[in-house]
Design an enzyme around this catalytic site. Sequence first.
Site, PDB file in Angstrom:
ATOM      1  N   GLU A   1      -2.978  -4.681  -3.200  1.00  0.00           N
ATOM      2  CA  GLU A   1      -3.191  -5.440  -4.392  1.00  0.00           C
ATOM      3  C   GLU A   1      -3.284  -4.802  -5.893  1.00  0.00           C
ATOM      4  O   GLU A   1      -2.572  -5.300  -6.914  1.00  0.00           O
ATOM      5  CB  GLU A   1      -4.711  -6.133  -4.225  1.00  0.00           C
ATOM      6  CG  GLU A   1      -4.920  -6.750  -2.976  1.00  0.00           C
ATOM      7  CD  GLU A   1      -5.182  -6.309  -1.699  1.00  0.00           C
ATOM      8  OE1 GLU A   1      -5.916  -6.952  -1.044  1.00  0.00           O
ATOM      9  OE2 GLU A   1      -4.817  -4.989  -1.634  1.00  0.00           O
TER      10      GLU A   1
ATOM     11  N   HIS B   1      -3.617   0.736  -3.075  1.00  0.00           N
ATOM     12  CA  HIS B   1      -3.813  -0.449  -2.207  1.00  0.00           C
ATOM     13  C   HIS B   1      -2.581  -1.538  -2.670  1.00  0.00           C
ATOM     14  O   HIS B   1      -2.414  -1.423  -3.815  1.00  0.00           O
ATOM     15  CB  HIS B   1      -5.221  -1.197  -2.321  1.00  0.00           C
ATOM     16  CG  HIS B   1      -6.168  -0.173  -1.759  1.00  0.00           C
ATOM     17  ND1 HIS B   1      -7.302  -0.669  -1.066  1.00  0.00           N
ATOM     18  CD2 HIS B   1      -6.443   1.048  -1.914  1.00  0.00           C
ATOM     19  CE1 HIS B   1      -8.227   0.376  -0.655  1.00  0.00           C
ATOM     20  NE2 HIS B   1      -7.597   1.497  -1.193  1.00  0.00           N
TER      21      HIS B   1
ATOM     22  N   CYS C   1     -10.584  -3.295  -3.881  1.00  0.00           N
ATOM     23  CA  CYS C   1      -9.543  -4.112  -4.384  1.00  0.00           C
ATOM     24  C   CYS C   1     -10.098  -5.357  -5.235  1.00  0.00           C
ATOM     25  O   CYS C   1      -9.705  -5.690  -6.307  1.00  0.00           O
ATOM     26  CB  CYS C   1      -8.358  -4.686  -3.677  1.00  0.00           C
ATOM     27  SG  CYS C   1      -7.234  -3.357  -2.987  1.00  0.00           S
TER      28      CYS C   1
ATOM     29  N   CYS D   1     -10.098  -5.444   0.505  1.00  0.00           N
ATOM     30  CA  CYS D   1     -11.084  -4.662   0.613  1.00  0.00           C
ATOM     31  C   CYS D   1     -12.167  -4.854  -0.649  1.00  0.00           C
ATOM     32  O   CYS D   1     -11.602  -5.292  -1.750  1.00  0.00           O
ATOM     33  CB  CYS D   1     -11.033  -3.216   0.883  1.00  0.00           C
ATOM     34  SG  CYS D   1      -9.991  -2.743  -0.599  1.00  0.00           S
TER      35      CYS D   1
ATOM     36  N   ASN E   1       0.851  -1.201  -0.024  1.00  0.00           N
ATOM     37  CA  ASN E   1       0.195   0.029  -0.161  1.00  0.00           C
ATOM     38  C   ASN E   1       0.609   1.166   0.073  1.00  0.00           C
ATOM     39  O   ASN E   1       1.932   1.403   0.619  1.00  0.00           O
ATOM     40  CB  ASN E   1      -1.080  -0.044   1.104  1.00  0.00           C
ATOM     41  CG  ASN E   1      -0.256  -0.006   2.507  1.00  0.00           C
ATOM     42  OD1 ASN E   1       0.728  -0.819   2.716  1.00  0.00           O
ATOM     43  ND2 ASN E   1      -0.782   0.695   3.555  1.00  0.00           N
ATOM     44  N   MET E   2       0.288   2.424  -0.496  1.00  0.00           N
ATOM     45  CA  MET E   2       1.158   3.381  -0.803  1.00  0.00           C
ATOM     46  C   MET E   2       0.041   4.713  -0.502  1.00  0.00           C
ATOM     47  O   MET E   2      -0.721   4.955  -1.074  1.00  0.00           O
ATOM     48  CB  MET E   2       1.727   3.550  -2.155  1.00  0.00           C
ATOM     49  CG  MET E   2       2.688   2.624  -2.441  1.00  0.00           C
ATOM     50  SD  MET E   2       3.321   2.405  -4.285  1.00  0.00           S
ATOM     51  CE  MET E   2       3.887   4.127  -4.556  1.00  0.00           C
ATOM     52  N   GLU E   3       0.467   5.583   0.454  1.00  0.00           N
ATOM     53  CA  GLU E   3      -0.265   6.900   0.780  1.00  0.00           C
ATOM     54  C   GLU E   3       0.662   7.784   0.438  1.00  0.00           C
ATOM     55  O   GLU E   3       1.827   7.699   0.691  1.00  0.00           O
ATOM     56  CB  GLU E   3      -0.612   6.851   2.485  1.00  0.00           C
ATOM     57  CG  GLU E   3      -1.268   5.203   2.506  1.00  0.00           C
ATOM     58  CD  GLU E   3      -1.788   5.228   4.165  1.00  0.00           C
ATOM     59  OE1 GLU E   3      -2.194   3.929   4.427  1.00  0.00           O
ATOM     60  OE2 GLU E   3      -0.788   5.843   4.992  1.00  0.00           O
TER      61      GLU E   3
END
Length: 294
Positions: free
Chosen positions: A104, A102, A132, A129, A89-91
């Site tokens: 995936e 996300h 995804c 989720c 995951n990347m924010e």
Amino acid sequence: MHPRFQTAFGELPATLQSALQSYIDAPDFPAMLKAEQVDAITQRCGLDDDALAFALLPLAAACSLAPISQFYVGAIARGQSGNLYFGANMEFSGAPMQQTIHAEQCAVTHAWLRGEPALASITVNYTPCGHCRQFMNELNSGVSLKIRLPGREPATLGDYLPDSFGPKDLDITTLLMDQVDHGFQLALTDELEKAALAAANQSHAPYSNAHSGVALEAEDGTVYTGRYAENAAFNPSLPPLQAALILMNVSGDDCQKVKRAVLAEPESAILTQWDATRATLAALGCQNVSRITF
């Protein structure tokens, strides 16, 4: 070895560490393992392919950028080729949550950008989720895609997304990860612009026809490209900038050190990536952003 892997690597079983060492120590380790490398590792460690994918999840999660949630998710995408692709995951601080990637999505897009034609399975350390699940429903592997989670029996995407809505409901036959070339042409001399246009030519946008691509230049001159990945449900679509940032991150580069960026998209499309691309890059500290149209 990239510093982000050191802690997770040190917690792996000694036999797996020994088998992985030469690959992960490479300065250009691409956060993926080729099929022949997978075979060598499994034979040396006595693991099957699924057990190896589970064992690699901590290394994938080490690629996570989670300044907002502090929640680190790893995913491993297995291509039909037998290659394994890391995802996380990347924010992005300062950007809306809608720009989040996300794990995936990251693993799937990583495989797509590396030229993988289709996926066989996704292994992830937390339940996918709904976002995804819908994103993966766009893939050419369809609902038969295997989903594997720790402590659970393998299931298919169809099990996780019953009565699904997808591209076939909209009479779309070209699916995500199908090889395409849209044939857009421009007389360009700038290499970064050429890279952005090439990415747009391989994008997946059958609903809007707003095909687009992004090329990012890192501080050392390395170029990372990303393609738009549209979704039948619209909201789970992945912008081309995020795809390029995925490739930049998994390659071990710093997403906050983009030197220059180019977006390629249609002149008169029904939607544009321009404003969102500029805003997200500004949050990452990059102001040198340009747009070319075809």
